[in-house]
Scaffold this motif. Structure first.
Motif, PDB file in Angstrom:
ATOM      1  N   MET A   1      -4.947 -57.461  11.799  1.00  0.00           N
ATOM      2  CA  MET A   1      -6.108 -58.553  11.147  1.00  0.00           C
ATOM      3  C   MET A   1      -6.813 -57.239  10.590  1.00  0.00           C
ATOM      4  O   MET A   1      -7.654 -57.900   9.809  1.00  0.00           O
ATOM      5  CB  MET A   1      -6.227 -58.827  12.299  1.00  0.00           C
ATOM      6  CG  MET A   1      -4.876 -60.116  12.498  1.00  0.00           C
ATOM      7  SD  MET A   1      -5.053 -62.087  13.013  1.00  0.00           S
ATOM      8  CE  MET A   1      -6.133 -61.285  14.682  1.00  0.00           C
ATOM      9  N   VAL A   2      -8.031 -56.476  12.094  1.00  0.00           N
ATOM     10  CA  VAL A   2      -8.600 -55.665  11.031  1.00  0.00           C
ATOM     11  C   VAL A   2      -8.462 -54.911  10.065  1.00  0.00           C
ATOM     12  O   VAL A   2      -9.315 -54.570   9.327  1.00  0.00           O
ATOM     13  CB  VAL A   2      -9.220 -55.110  12.955  1.00  0.00           C
ATOM     14  CG1 VAL A   2     -10.403 -54.282  11.685  1.00  0.00           C
ATOM     15  CG2 VAL A   2     -10.341 -55.962  13.754  1.00  0.00           C
ATOM     16  N   LEU A   3      -7.724 -54.523  10.203  1.00  0.00           N
ATOM     17  CA  LEU A   3      -7.054 -53.192   8.750  1.00  0.00           C
ATOM     18  C   LEU A   3      -7.212 -53.852   7.576  1.00  0.00           C
ATOM     19  O   LEU A   3      -7.662 -53.546   6.209  1.00  0.00           O
ATOM     20  CB  LEU A   3      -5.430 -52.513   8.943  1.00  0.00           C
ATOM     21  CG  LEU A   3      -4.966 -51.501   8.423  1.00  0.00           C
ATOM     22  CD1 LEU A   3      -5.887 -50.440   7.358  1.00  0.00           C
ATOM     23  CD2 LEU A   3      -3.235 -50.784   8.747  1.00  0.00           C
ATOM     24  N   VAL A   4      -6.343 -55.398   7.571  1.00  0.00           N
ATOM     25  CA  VAL A   4      -6.177 -55.503   6.358  1.00  0.00           C
ATOM     26  C   VAL A   4      -7.285 -56.556   6.196  1.00  0.00           C
ATOM     27  O   VAL A   4      -7.200 -56.481   4.936  1.00  0.00           O
ATOM     28  CB  VAL A   4      -4.892 -56.903   6.576  1.00  0.00           C
ATOM     29  CG1 VAL A   4      -5.020 -58.070   5.309  1.00  0.00           C
ATOM     30  CG2 VAL A   4      -3.720 -56.983   7.118  1.00  0.00           C
ATOM     31  N   VAL A   5      -7.994 -56.780   6.711  1.00  0.00           N
ATOM     32  CA  VAL A   5      -9.128 -57.467   5.943  1.00  0.00           C
ATOM     33  C   VAL A   5      -9.989 -56.920   6.099  1.00  0.00           C
ATOM     34  O   VAL A   5     -10.614 -56.335   4.750  1.00  0.00           O
ATOM     35  CB  VAL A   5     -10.310 -58.114   7.188  1.00  0.00           C
ATOM     36  CG1 VAL A   5     -11.255 -58.630   7.191  1.00  0.00           C
ATOM     37  CG2 VAL A   5      -9.376 -59.446   8.062  1.00  0.00           C
TER      38      VAL A   5
ATOM     39  N   PHE B   1     -13.110 -54.724  -2.733  1.00  0.00           N
ATOM     40  CA  PHE B   1     -14.530 -55.327  -3.806  1.00  0.00           C
ATOM     41  C   PHE B   1     -15.111 -54.637  -4.182  1.00  0.00           C
ATOM     42  O   PHE B   1     -15.779 -54.746  -4.847  1.00  0.00           O
ATOM     43  CB  PHE B   1     -15.075 -56.689  -3.202  1.00  0.00           C
ATOM     44  CG  PHE B   1     -13.940 -57.636  -2.644  1.00  0.00           C
ATOM     45  CD1 PHE B   1     -13.638 -58.782  -3.960  1.00  0.00           C
ATOM     46  CD2 PHE B   1     -13.559 -57.339  -1.777  1.00  0.00           C
ATOM     47  CE1 PHE B   1     -12.524 -59.122  -4.281  1.00  0.00           C
ATOM     48  CE2 PHE B   1     -12.429 -59.620  -2.004  1.00  0.00           C
ATOM     49  CZ  PHE B   1     -12.397 -59.591  -2.275  1.00  0.00           C
ATOM     50  N   PHE B   2     -15.471 -53.560  -3.529  1.00  0.00           N
ATOM     51  CA  PHE B   2     -16.757 -52.190  -3.638  1.00  0.00           C
ATOM     52  C   PHE B   2     -16.433 -51.131  -4.653  1.00  0.00           C
ATOM     53  O   PHE B   2     -17.137 -50.652  -4.691  1.00  0.00           O
ATOM     54  CB  PHE B   2     -17.203 -51.697  -2.518  1.00  0.00           C
ATOM     55  CG  PHE B   2     -18.015 -52.571  -1.315  1.00  0.00           C
ATOM     56  CD1 PHE B   2     -19.490 -52.867  -1.683  1.00  0.00           C
ATOM     57  CD2 PHE B   2     -17.359 -53.945  -0.171  1.00  0.00           C
ATOM     58  CE1 PHE B   2     -20.038 -54.483  -0.887  1.00  0.00           C
ATOM     59  CE2 PHE B   2     -17.865 -54.301   0.250  1.00  0.00           C
ATOM     60  CZ  PHE B   2     -19.034 -54.259   0.335  1.00  0.00           C
ATOM     61  N   ASN B   3     -15.046 -51.074  -4.574  1.00  0.00           N
ATOM     62  CA  ASN B   3     -14.583 -49.296  -5.313  1.00  0.00           C
ATOM     63  C   ASN B   3     -13.477 -50.642  -5.938  1.00  0.00           C
ATOM     64  O   ASN B   3     -12.063 -49.925  -5.096  1.00  0.00           O
ATOM     65  CB  ASN B   3     -14.633 -48.559  -5.035  1.00  0.00           C
ATOM     66  CG  ASN B   3     -15.002 -47.164  -5.066  1.00  0.00           C
ATOM     67  OD1 ASN B   3     -13.683 -46.984  -6.066  1.00  0.00           O
ATOM     68  ND2 ASN B   3     -15.647 -46.229  -5.756  1.00  0.00           N
TER      69      ASN B   3
END
Length: 346
Positions: free
Chosen positions: A38-42, A49-51
């Motif tokens: 879940m951490v990897l997906v998020v 969104f930043f690049n």
């Protein structure tokens, strides 16, 4: 209504009253790799969104290449942490093994074949890793020293041996092509990765099979979960621990092969942070520092998470110091989650 039916209904009613938090604890306890996934997906979605280049196949290929070495070292580190131990010398063993196989096979550009045969040098490098692991295992099982203290001491010993007996670096033109094999690139659809990445994944598959489908794997989990109960159940605890440290030493030596292919040079100054990076990957991947819980593939996910964070923060223009801070926060978060999960009902 029978007493048995009454007890069953009461138990079912109690289960239904479990809070969402308790249910989540139980799920994460059963599937320790789920929280890291879940951490990897998020993280992947957030960094996109930043690049706009973050989610491109070329960038993910780069991340995999960057985590191949740490991921390989994390395989052996996972085995040791599953037994409630830890190995601070893993990076030193990997570099010691890489220098051993490179120095033994080293030739000179002017004289072809003046080094030892690669079929002698390469197994010798693997043997160095296994012997280093055996030393750690013997100090833990025979002398009864804590793994943390043992490997803290042997980290310095193996590092000193590397610097003393393998002076200087071995460039690519003085090594047999075989040692550089894992640095070659292969195309997998839109992805372009090194053979070292594929070799690392193969290591995970082999160890995952061993942990899940062999008696040895079940004994590893049993020793880490409760060493006294494992001993009472007839498991030879010392033999299991010794085998774990030897196998871990072999994986560190195989990681050394990936190191040489990746950097195209054998240097005693390479990989100074491998031990901390490997432990970070294992912890973030959901393997409990208290032993007995975790999966080998969770460590691979943990290694990729570290790579994703560093790559994503770099693309976002975040300073290196803040990247290190983010990884530190991630480690503390992972250990906190592990502590919370351990309170789940079994």
């Amino acid at each position: 209504m029978s007493q048995e039916t009454t007890n069953y209904d009461a138990a079912s009613e109690f289960q239904d009253r479990a809070t969402f938090s308790q249910k989540m604890q139980a799920v994460l306890h059963k599937y320790p790799w789920l929280s890291s996934t879940m951490v990897l997906v998020v993280a992947s979605i957030t960094f996109s969104f930043f690049n706009e280049n973050f989610l491109t196949p070329s960038n993910f290929s780069l991340i995999l290449q960057q985590v191949a070495i740490v991921g390989a070292v994390a395989t052996g580190q996972t085995l040791i942490i599953l037994t409630a131990g830890i190995d601070l010398s893993c990076g030193a063993i990997a570099i010691f093994s890489s220098m051993a196989m490179a120095k033994l096979a080293q030739g000179t550009p002017a004289v072809e074949g003046d080094g030892l045969s690669i079929w002698i040098a390469f197994p010798a490098g693997l043997l160095v890793g296994m012997l280093a692991g055996a030393i750690n295992g013997a100090l833990v099982t025979k002398v009864k020293l804590p793994p943390f203290i043992v490997t803290l001491g042997t980290f310095n010993i193996f590092l000193a041996l590397t610097l003393t007996f393998t002076k200087g670096t071995v460039p690519a033109n003085e090594m047999p092509p075989f040692l550089l094999t894992l640095g070659h690139y292969v195309n997998l659809g839109p992805f372009r990765v090194t053979t070292g990445v594929l070799f690392m994944i193969a290591m995970y598959i082999v160890l995952a099979f061993a942990l899940r489908y062999t008696a040895w794997g079940r004994h590893v989990y049993a020793v880490g979960d409760d060493i006294d109960a494992a001993r009472l159940a007839g498991i030879s605890v010392n033999r299991v621990l010794m085998s774990v440290y030897v196998v871990a030493g072999l994986t560190f030596a195989l990681a050394a092969w990936i190191v040489i292919g990746r950097v195209t040079v054998a240097s005693p100054n390479t990989g100074g942070d491998l031990n901390l990076d490997a432990i970070t990957a294992v912890v973030i991947g959901g393997t409990s520092l208290f032993g007995g819980r975790g999966t080998i593939f969770g460590s691979l996910i943990g290694a990729v998470i570290v790579g994703v964070f560093r790559n994503g923060l770099t693309l976002a223009g975040v300073d290196l110091y803040f990247q290190l801070m983010a990884i530190g926060i991630l480690i503390i978060f992972a250990v906190s989650v592990d502590q919370w999960i351990r309170k789940a009902r079994k």
